[in-house]
Motif scaffolding. Structure first.
Motif, short mmCIF file in Angstrom:
data_model
loop_
_atom_site.label_atom_id
_atom_site.label_comp_id
_atom_site.label_asym_id
_atom_site.label_seq_id
_atom_site.Cartn_x
_atom_site.Cartn_y
_atom_site.Cartn_z
N PRO A 20 0.80 -1.24 0.00
CA PRO A 20 0.00 0.00 0.00
C PRO A 20 0.83 1.29 0.00
CG PRO A 20 -0.10 -1.07 2.15
CD PRO A 20 0.62 -2.01 1.23
N GLN A 21 2.10 1.20 0.32
CA GLN A 21 2.96 2.39 0.34
C GLN A 21 3.19 2.97 -1.05
OE1 GLN A 21 3.82 -0.61 1.52
NE2 GLN A 21 4.37 -0.44 3.68
N TRP A 22 2.79 2.24 -2.10
CA TRP A 22 3.00 2.72 -3.47
C TRP A 22 2.44 4.13 -3.64
CZ3 TRP A 22 -0.71 4.54 -6.67
CH2 TRP A 22 -2.04 4.19 -6.39
N SER A 23 1.30 4.39 -3.01
CA SER A 23 0.61 5.65 -3.29
C SER A 23 1.35 6.87 -2.74
CB SER A 23 -0.84 5.61 -2.77
OG SER A 23 -0.87 5.34 -1.39
N ILE A 24 2.00 6.75 -1.60
CA ILE A 24 2.74 7.91 -1.07
C ILE A 24 3.94 8.22 -1.96
CG2 ILE A 24 4.17 6.63 0.60
CD1 ILE A 24 2.67 10.10 1.17
N TRP A 25 4.63 7.18 -2.43
CA TRP A 25 5.76 7.38 -3.34
C TRP A 25 5.29 7.95 -4.67
CZ3 TRP A 25 10.60 7.29 -1.66
CH2 TRP A 25 10.86 6.65 -0.45
N LEU A 51 5.41 17.49 -18.41
CA LEU A 51 5.79 17.28 -17.01
C LEU A 51 4.91 18.08 -16.06
CD1 LEU A 51 9.68 17.41 -17.37
CD2 LEU A 51 8.24 15.37 -17.06
N LEU A 52 4.57 19.27 -16.45
CA LEU A 52 3.71 20.12 -15.63
C LEU A 52 2.30 19.56 -15.52
CD1 LEU A 52 2.88 22.77 -14.15
CD2 LEU A 52 2.62 23.79 -16.43
N LEU A 53 1.74 19.10 -16.63
CA LEU A 53 0.31 18.81 -16.69
C LEU A 53 -0.09 17.36 -16.42
CD1 LEU A 53 -0.57 21.06 -19.74
CD2 LEU A 53 -0.90 21.56 -17.30
N TYR A 54 0.67 16.39 -16.90
CA TYR A 54 0.18 15.01 -16.74
C TYR A 54 -0.02 14.61 -15.29
CZ TYR A 54 3.74 11.65 -15.16
OH TYR A 54 4.60 10.90 -14.39
N PRO A 55 0.84 15.04 -14.35
CA PRO A 55 0.60 14.63 -12.96
C PRO A 55 -0.74 15.12 -12.41
CG PRO A 55 2.84 15.40 -13.21
CD PRO A 55 2.12 15.75 -14.48
N LEU A 56 -1.22 16.24 -12.93
CA LEU A 56 -2.47 16.80 -12.42
C LEU A 56 -3.66 15.87 -12.68
CD1 LEU A 56 -1.95 20.53 -13.47
CD2 LEU A 56 -1.33 19.39 -11.30
N LEU A 57 -3.53 15.00 -13.66
CA LEU A 57 -4.59 14.04 -13.95
C LEU A 57 -4.72 12.97 -12.87
CD1 LEU A 57 -3.81 13.41 -17.74
CD2 LEU A 57 -5.59 14.91 -16.78
N PHE A 58 -3.66 12.76 -12.10
CA PHE A 58 -3.62 11.64 -11.16
C PHE A 58 -3.47 12.04 -9.70
CE2 PHE A 58 -1.84 10.30 -15.25
CZ PHE A 58 -2.74 9.30 -15.58
N VAL A 59 -3.11 13.27 -9.41
CA VAL A 59 -2.82 13.67 -8.02
C VAL A 59 -4.01 13.41 -7.10
CG1 VAL A 59 -2.41 15.68 -6.53
CG2 VAL A 59 -0.98 15.30 -8.55
N ARG A 60 -5.19 13.78 -7.52
CA ARG A 60 -6.36 13.63 -6.65
C ARG A 60 -6.63 12.17 -6.30
NH1 ARG A 60 -11.89 13.03 -7.65
NH2 ARG A 60 -13.19 13.80 -5.97
N SER A 61 -6.64 11.30 -7.31
CA SER A 61 -6.95 9.90 -7.03
C SER A 61 -5.84 9.23 -6.20
CB SER A 61 -7.21 9.12 -8.32
OG SER A 61 -6.08 9.15 -9.15
N ALA A 75 -3.88 10.84 -4.09
CA ALA A 75 -4.01 11.42 -2.75
C ALA A 75 -5.11 10.70 -1.97
CB ALA A 75 -4.29 12.91 -2.82
N LEU A 76 -6.19 10.35 -2.64
CA LEU A 76 -7.26 9.58 -1.98
C LEU A 76 -6.74 8.22 -1.55
CD1 LEU A 76 -10.31 10.44 -4.25
CD2 LEU A 76 -10.05 10.99 -1.82
N SER A 77 -5.90 7.60 -2.35
CA SER A 77 -5.32 6.31 -1.99
C SER A 77 -4.40 6.44 -0.79
CB SER A 77 -4.53 5.72 -3.16
OG SER A 77 -5.37 5.41 -4.22
N VAL A 78 -3.66 7.56 -0.73
CA VAL A 78 -2.74 7.79 0.38
C VAL A 78 -3.52 7.89 1.68
CG1 VAL A 78 -1.18 9.47 1.44
CG2 VAL A 78 -0.92 8.87 -0.97
N SER A 79 -4.56 8.71 1.66
CA SER A 79 -5.27 9.00 2.90
C SER A 79 -6.36 8.00 3.22
CB SER A 79 -5.89 10.40 2.83
OG SER A 79 -6.99 10.38 1.94
#
Length: 144
Positions: A79-84, A120-130, A132-136
């Motif tokens: 489960p630590q995959w999401s924080i990394w 590099l700027l934009l593609y991460p924005l597609l995944f940060v929210r989901s 972050a939900l996995s992290v928390s």
């Protein structure tokens, strides 16, 4: 996990591989002087710009390391995959923003350098929210 979230993660892992391996190849090529000057950024040999470019090496290498660690942890079902992955995504976007900001301030618009950095700027924005939900594991983040 839904079918669409699994598909989304597969796309993210492909983009991680592209980015992580891309950074490693870019910095190896740069270190050995393998990039032809005609494909390099403007003032490529200017010592100040050489230093500016190399100032990105630490963040880019950390992006590659955190991205590859997250892929490994995902494949081993930890489960630590999401924080990394979240660290890698945020740093990737920051690296792209720093480069785009620099070129914008200088008024230089070379697609050869803008497109990879916009990626590099934009593609991460597609995944940060989901991610972050996995992290928390906290659904209150869904309101962000």
């Amino acid at each position: 996990m839904t079918r669409s979230s699994v598909a989304s993660l597969k796309v993210m892992w492909i983009l991680f591989w592209m980015t992580d391996v891309g950074f490693i190849l870019y910095w190896t090529s740069t270190a050995f002087g393998l990039i032809p000057p005609e494909y390099a950024y403007n003032d490529y040999t200017n010592p100040i710009l050489v230093a500016w470019n190399w100032s990105f090496a630490p963040i880019d290498i950390v992006i590659s390391v955190t991205g590859l660690i997250s892929i490994y942890l995902w494949r081993t079902k930890r489960p630590q995959w999401s924080i990394w992955a979240l660290i890698s995504l945020v740093l990737t976007s920051a690296s792209g923003l720093m480069a785009i900001s620099y070129w914008a301030i200088r008024g230089e618009f070379d697609l050869l350098w803008w497109l990879p950095n916009l990626f590099l700027l934009l593609y991460p924005l597609l995944f940060v929210r989901s991610v972050a939900l996995s992290v928390s594991g906290n659904k209150t983040l869904a309101r962000l």
